[in-house]
Design a protein around this motif. Structure first.
Motif, PDB file in Angstrom:
ATOM      1  N   VAL A 159       1.981  10.581  10.510  1.00  0.00           N
ATOM      2  CA  VAL A 159       2.623   9.298  10.171  1.00  0.00           C
ATOM      3  C   VAL A 159       3.705   9.509   9.111  1.00  0.00           C
ATOM      4  CG1 VAL A 159       2.202   7.041   9.097  1.00  0.00           C
ATOM      5  CG2 VAL A 159       0.694   7.863  10.897  1.00  0.00           C
ATOM      6  N   LEU A 160       3.413  10.391   8.144  1.00  0.00           N
ATOM      7  CA  LEU A 160       4.425  10.676   7.110  1.00  0.00           C
ATOM      8  C   LEU A 160       5.692  11.254   7.725  1.00  0.00           C
ATOM      9  CD1 LEU A 160       2.713  12.235   3.980  1.00  0.00           C
ATOM     10  CD2 LEU A 160       4.332  10.374   4.019  1.00  0.00           C
ATOM     11  N   PRO A 164     -16.342   7.226   3.734  1.00  0.00           N
ATOM     12  CA  PRO A 164     -15.438   6.812   2.634  1.00  0.00           C
ATOM     13  C   PRO A 164     -14.126   7.597   2.578  1.00  0.00           C
ATOM     14  CG  PRO A 164     -17.469   7.812   1.788  1.00  0.00           C
ATOM     15  CD  PRO A 164     -17.664   7.632   3.250  1.00  0.00           C
ATOM     16  N   ILE A 165     -14.205   8.913   2.802  1.00  0.00           N
ATOM     17  CA  ILE A 165     -12.970   9.710   2.672  1.00  0.00           C
ATOM     18  C   ILE A 165     -11.974   9.334   3.772  1.00  0.00           C
ATOM     19  CG2 ILE A 165     -11.975  12.049   2.679  1.00  0.00           C
ATOM     20  CD1 ILE A 165     -14.549  13.073   1.455  1.00  0.00           C
ATOM     21  N   THR A 166     -12.487   9.195   5.013  1.00  0.00           N
ATOM     22  CA  THR A 166     -11.567   8.848   6.115  1.00  0.00           C
ATOM     23  C   THR A 166     -10.972   7.461   5.888  1.00  0.00           C
ATOM     24  OG1 THR A 166     -13.448   8.087   7.393  1.00  0.00           O
ATOM     25  CG2 THR A 166     -12.610  10.251   7.935  1.00  0.00           C
ATOM     26  N   LEU A 167     -11.830   6.561   5.383  1.00  0.00           N
ATOM     27  CA  LEU A 167     -11.354   5.204   5.118  1.00  0.00           C
ATOM     28  C   LEU A 167     -10.232   5.224   4.075  1.00  0.00           C
ATOM     29  CD1 LEU A 167     -12.262   2.546   6.342  1.00  0.00           C
ATOM     30  CD2 LEU A 167     -13.625   2.130   4.308  1.00  0.00           C
ATOM     31  N   PHE A 168     -10.449   6.031   3.041  1.00  0.00           N
ATOM     32  CA  PHE A 168      -9.457   6.178   1.980  1.00  0.00           C
ATOM     33  C   PHE A 168      -8.143   6.727   2.543  1.00  0.00           C
ATOM     34  CE2 PHE A 168      -7.579   8.933  -1.343  1.00  0.00           C
ATOM     35  CZ  PHE A 168      -7.334   7.975  -2.305  1.00  0.00           C
ATOM     36  N   ILE A 169      -8.250   7.771   3.396  1.00  0.00           N
ATOM     37  CA  ILE A 169      -7.033   8.385   3.978  1.00  0.00           C
ATOM     38  C   ILE A 169      -6.344   7.389   4.915  1.00  0.00           C
ATOM     39  CG2 ILE A 169      -6.110  10.306   5.363  1.00  0.00           C
ATOM     40  CD1 ILE A 169      -8.504  11.987   4.427  1.00  0.00           C
ATOM     41  N   LEU A 170      -7.139   6.643   5.683  1.00  0.00           N
ATOM     42  CA  LEU A 170      -6.540   5.689   6.621  1.00  0.00           C
ATOM     43  C   LEU A 170      -5.815   4.554   5.885  1.00  0.00           C
ATOM     44  CD1 LEU A 170      -9.214   5.489   9.466  1.00  0.00           C
ATOM     45  CD2 LEU A 170      -6.996   6.616   9.525  1.00  0.00           C
ATOM     46  N   GLY A 221      -4.436   4.932   2.995  1.00  0.00           N
ATOM     47  CA  GLY A 221      -3.201   5.613   2.563  1.00  0.00           C
ATOM     48  C   GLY A 221      -2.175   5.653   3.691  1.00  0.00           C
ATOM     49  N   THR A 222      -2.657   5.935   4.902  1.00  0.00           N
ATOM     50  CA  THR A 222      -1.765   6.011   6.071  1.00  0.00           C
ATOM     51  C   THR A 222      -1.113   4.651   6.323  1.00  0.00           C
ATOM     52  OG1 THR A 222      -3.328   7.603   6.985  1.00  0.00           O
ATOM     53  CG2 THR A 222      -1.670   6.751   8.496  1.00  0.00           C
ATOM     54  N   LEU A 223      -1.941   3.612   6.209  1.00  0.00           N
ATOM     55  CA  LEU A 223      -1.428   2.256   6.419  1.00  0.00           C
ATOM     56  C   LEU A 223      -0.344   1.926   5.386  1.00  0.00           C
ATOM     57  CD1 LEU A 223      -2.193  -0.051   8.388  1.00  0.00           C
ATOM     58  CD2 LEU A 223      -3.468  -1.066   6.502  1.00  0.00           C
ATOM     59  N   VAL A 255       3.431   0.660   5.820  1.00  0.00           N
ATOM     60  CA  VAL A 255       3.823  -0.695   5.404  1.00  0.00           C
ATOM     61  C   VAL A 255       4.844  -0.683   4.255  1.00  0.00           C
ATOM     62  CG1 VAL A 255       2.938  -2.852   4.435  1.00  0.00           C
ATOM     63  CG2 VAL A 255       1.677  -1.695   6.248  1.00  0.00           C
ATOM     64  N   VAL A 256       4.588   0.149   3.235  1.00  0.00           N
ATOM     65  CA  VAL A 256       5.442   0.107   2.033  1.00  0.00           C
ATOM     66  C   VAL A 256       6.915   0.405   2.354  1.00  0.00           C
ATOM     67  CG1 VAL A 256       5.851   1.172  -0.232  1.00  0.00           C
ATOM     68  CG2 VAL A 256       3.542   0.525   0.441  1.00  0.00           C
ATOM     69  N   PRO A 257       7.223   1.489   3.097  1.00  0.00           N
ATOM     70  CA  PRO A 257       8.650   1.719   3.402  1.00  0.00           C
ATOM     71  C   PRO A 257       9.274   0.591   4.220  1.00  0.00           C
ATOM     72  CG  PRO A 257       7.362   3.670   3.927  1.00  0.00           C
ATOM     73  CD  PRO A 257       6.398   2.574   3.643  1.00  0.00           C
ATOM     74  N   LEU A 258       8.478  -0.002   5.111  1.00  0.00           N
ATOM     75  CA  LEU A 258       9.023  -1.089   5.925  1.00  0.00           C
ATOM     76  C   LEU A 258       9.378  -2.296   5.058  1.00  0.00           C
ATOM     77  CD1 LEU A 258       6.791  -0.962   9.149  1.00  0.00           C
ATOM     78  CD2 LEU A 258       9.134  -0.153   8.852  1.00  0.00           C
ATOM     79  N   ILE A 259       8.492  -2.596   4.094  1.00  0.00           N
ATOM     80  CA  ILE A 259       8.776  -3.711   3.168  1.00  0.00           C
ATOM     81  C   ILE A 259      10.024  -3.395   2.346  1.00  0.00           C
ATOM     82  CG2 ILE A 259       7.906  -4.957   1.126  1.00  0.00           C
ATOM     83  CD1 ILE A 259       5.085  -4.658   2.318  1.00  0.00           C
ATOM     84  N   MET A 260      10.098  -2.133   1.888  1.00  0.00           N
ATOM     85  CA  MET A 260      11.261  -1.737   1.072  1.00  0.00           C
ATOM     86  C   MET A 260      12.553  -1.835   1.890  1.00  0.00           C
ATOM     87  SD  MET A 260       9.558   1.377  -1.044  1.00  0.00           S
ATOM     88  CE  MET A 260      11.039   2.145  -1.603  1.00  0.00           C
ATOM     89  N   ASP A 261      12.482  -1.391   3.155  1.00  0.00           N
ATOM     90  CA  ASP A 261      13.665  -1.480   4.029  1.00  0.00           C
ATOM     91  C   ASP A 261      14.082  -2.927   4.226  1.00  0.00           C
ATOM     92  OD1 ASP A 261      13.669   1.191   4.273  1.00  0.00           O
ATOM     93  OD2 ASP A 261      12.981   1.281   6.356  1.00  0.00           O
TER      94      ASP A 261
END
Lengths: 501, 164
Positions: free
Chosen positions: A154-155, A468-474, A476-478, A482-488
């Motif tokens: 995703v990155l 918990p770890i996968t949830l945390f990474i997911l 992060g993935t979300l 979302v963050v770059p799209l909001i910034m754009d």
């Protein structure tokens, strides 16, 4: 721990390792100085030679090219406003104005100090962070690896979100390439078209050599390397008296080194972003903001420390998770696996001496590159005048013979030529070629972990949300989506508001 | 931010659409291209991942198909607007001959032959360079791969009849 550190130190100082890191650094500086080539081309050309060496020597050779490329890239950027590697473009913002003001030695001192500082800081972070991450990664199962791989994918996609569909197509193509041949888990044939030669699959080495060794040089055939005859250099070595006053920018150096390492750690982000973010941060915090862009050594230090910290940063996910962060790390992963070494959390436990040798070698490479450039500044600067077309055809011949030599298979050489054509077209069209490489590299990892996760979850992926770890990474993935799209969106809105109706 | 140069190139759209078409052909033919005779359930089998990535490619190619069939105003056929790369095409042709030459006449003849021809194509006219570069590169390759690394190269096909 200290015994391994000492054993690594001893191994790093063996004659073979020293020769390899010197040779690698030399090649790296040369390809870094020559615009249009860069460390990737240098690495893929040397790759076939490296397979006959012990793993630590092969890695020193290739890491020398990796780091040397970034060191060299800053020189033409400062002297001729012609970045040797793309990330050195930021260095030229302040380096070239300083050269025009007759302060080329100050600019070069800042560039080399930044490169050295960024490299050393990032190695220190690597030494500190790798065991911690490996400790965390030791508790990883297939779902965690799948989540981490998805995060990386995703990155990469979001890094080239202005070419989203091209990126997705190339990533998919890379993934598909990784499936060709015999499936390791079931021994089933996949997409071999009934031929024997494709059963071994499409190796990462001919793909990378084709895309970068052949594709990039095909591009050089039609584009001139040297755009200018300007060369403002007062003496043939670095003027060390200009170096001492630059230590007052130590805060910028440390900050930029840390930013570069963190960016290098993230897959697909690349050295340009590291350079730019370090420069931007330096400008924000500097009391001499007004000098940025007009010629300040602080800008050169920030930019070069940022991009030179990327190699060691990129080694962190590679060594601890076995997930390469960029195309160059993917090539290094190839060197590990060909030697029967599989990067991952257990690598630090299983191969402590190799890892410590690697740390010392990276440190030495930075010092060697600095020393070489400081002492042979003018000879290296003159390399930029070598006609690109002569280099291009020579590199093509070396690449093709080299790729045949890896497995003595003419099929690999044919793959390299086909990939070269594809690479050339993609480079001219400015498609994100890195997605293709990442697809090939991550394809195998992603597929195995996906199938293992589905097996654990009885055919479902719900298990990803129960740990918990996968949830945390997911999450992060979300956020990465979302963050770059909001910034754009905000940026577009601001632009729309500021533009006249 | 949309890239005007890219959106106006029908060649971009053709490449995207061609990759999508390739993925579609692979997807349709995958039951025959992938051996699924093993006892594994589908989610453990060799088909799930290729099917997923090929589907992703097909979906990603849809915008290219749309633009290819309904080109935006001003769209034309070009790679990057910088002309047809004739010189590169010639070098590429020579590279293909080089591959065949490695099998047909061997490293020692194919390499200098390729380099000489390629240097001529890229308009190198210095006689010294035209001789020295092919000789030096061939020598380096021979020393490294044949002498130092002892890499096996097949007997050139041209010499097979004379090998006894």
């Amino acid at each position: 721990m200290f015994e391994h550190l000492f054993a690594g130190f001893t191994a790093a100082f063996t004659l073979g390792n020293l020769a390899a890191l010197f040779a690698g650094s030399l090649v790296g500086i040369v390809v870094g100085i020559l615009p249009g080539l860069g460390p990737m081309v240098g690495m893929v050309v040397l790759l076939p030679f490296s397979f006959s060496f012990a793993p630590e020597i092969a890695l020193s050779l290739l890491l020398g090219v990796f780091c040397g490329g970034y060191f060299g890239g800053g020189i033409p950027a400062v002297l001729m406003r012609m970045p040797g590697v793309p990330s050195s473009l930021i260095t030229s913002f302040d380096g070239y104005p300083l050269t025009q003001q007759g302060q080329a030695q100050t600019a070069l001192s800042a560039t080399l100090l930044g490169s050295l500082g960024g490299g050393v800081i990032s190695v220190a972070v690597l030494v500190f962070l790798a065991p911690i991450l490996a400790h965390v990664a030791a508790s990883f199962g297939p779902p965690e690896y799948l989540a981490a791989g998805t995060f990386g994918v995703v990155l990469v996609i979001m890094a080239f979100r202005n070419r989203l569909f091209e990126g997705l197509l190339l990533l998919g193509l890379g993934f598909w390439f990784s499936t060709v041949g015999i499936d390791g888990a079931t021994l089933s044939q996949r997409f071999t078209f009934g031929t024997l030669v494709i059963q071994n699959g499409l190796d990462i080495v001919p793909i990378c050599l084709g895309l970068f060794g052949v594709g990039q040089t095909l591009l050089l055939v039609e584009r001139k390397i040297l755009q200018t005859q300007e060369m403002h250099l007062s003496r043939s070595t670095l003027d060390f008296s200009k170096l001492i006053p630059l230590f007052r920018y130590w805060k910028t150096l440390i900050r930029s080194g840390l930013i570069g390492t963190l960016i290098g750690l993230l897959p697909g982000t690349g050295s340009i972003l590291a350079s730019f973010m370090s420069y931007d941060a330096a400008k924000r915090f500097s009391p001499e903001k007004h000098l940025f862009g007009k010629g300040t050594p602080e800008g050169c230090i920030a930019s070069e420390a940022g991009n030179n910290a990327v190699p060691a940063g990129a080694m962190i996910p590679l060594l601890t998770l076995g997930i390469p962060g960029d195309a160059i790390s993917a090539v290094l992963l190839g060197v590990f696996t060909i030697n029967g070494i599989y990067p991952g959390p257990l690598l630090l436990v299983k191969e402590p001496v190799l890892i410590n040798t690697l740390y010392w070698s990276m440190l030495l490479i930075n010092i060697v590159c600095f020393g070489m450039l400081a002492l042979w500044l003018r000879p290296f600067s003159l390399i930029v005048k070598v006609p690109g077309k002569l280099l291009a055809v020579s590199i093509m011949a070396v690449s093709i013979v080299g790729i045949y030599a890896v497995n003595t298979r003419m099929f690999d050489a044919c793959v390299a030529v086909v990939m070269g054509v594809l690479g050339y077209i993609l480079l001219r069209m400015e498609w994100p070629i890195v997605n293709l490489v990442m697809g090939v590299v991550l394809g195998d990892i992603m597929e195995n972990r996906l199938r293992q996760t589905l097996s654990l979850g009885d055919g479902g992926l719900g298990i990803l949300f129960e740990r918990p770890i996968t949830l945390f990474i997911l999450i992060g993935t979300l956020l990465v989506i979302v963050v770059p799209l909001i910034m754009d969106y905000r940026k577009a809105r601001r632009l729309a508001e500021s533009s006249p109706p | 931010m949309p890239d005007i140069k890219r959106l106006s190139s029908r060649t971009h759209d053709l490449l995207g659409a061609a990759l999508g078409l390739f993925a579609l052909v692979m997807l349709i033919s995958s039951p025959w291209q992938v051996d699924t005779t093993g006892p594994d359930p589908f989610y453990k089998g060799p088909l799930i991942f290729p099917l997923s990535v090929l589907s992703m490619m097909i979906l990603a190619s849809l915008p290219f198909w749309r633009r290819l069939l309904m080109p935006p105003p001003g769209a034309r056929w070009h790679l990057d607007g910088q002309g047809v790369p004739w010189r590169t095409l010639k070098v590429l042709g020579l590279l293909t001959f080089f591959l065949a030459g490695l099998v047909g006449v061997g490293l020692e003849i194919a390499t200098p032959g390729f380099l000489l021809a390629a240097l001529w194509v890229v308009e190198e006219r210095s006689k010294v360079r035209l001789v020295m570069i092919p000789v030096c590169v061939t020598l380096v390759l021979w020393i490294f791969f044949k002498w130092l690394l002892d890499v096996w190269f097949p007997m050139p096909l041209l010499f097979v009849p004379f090998s006894g």
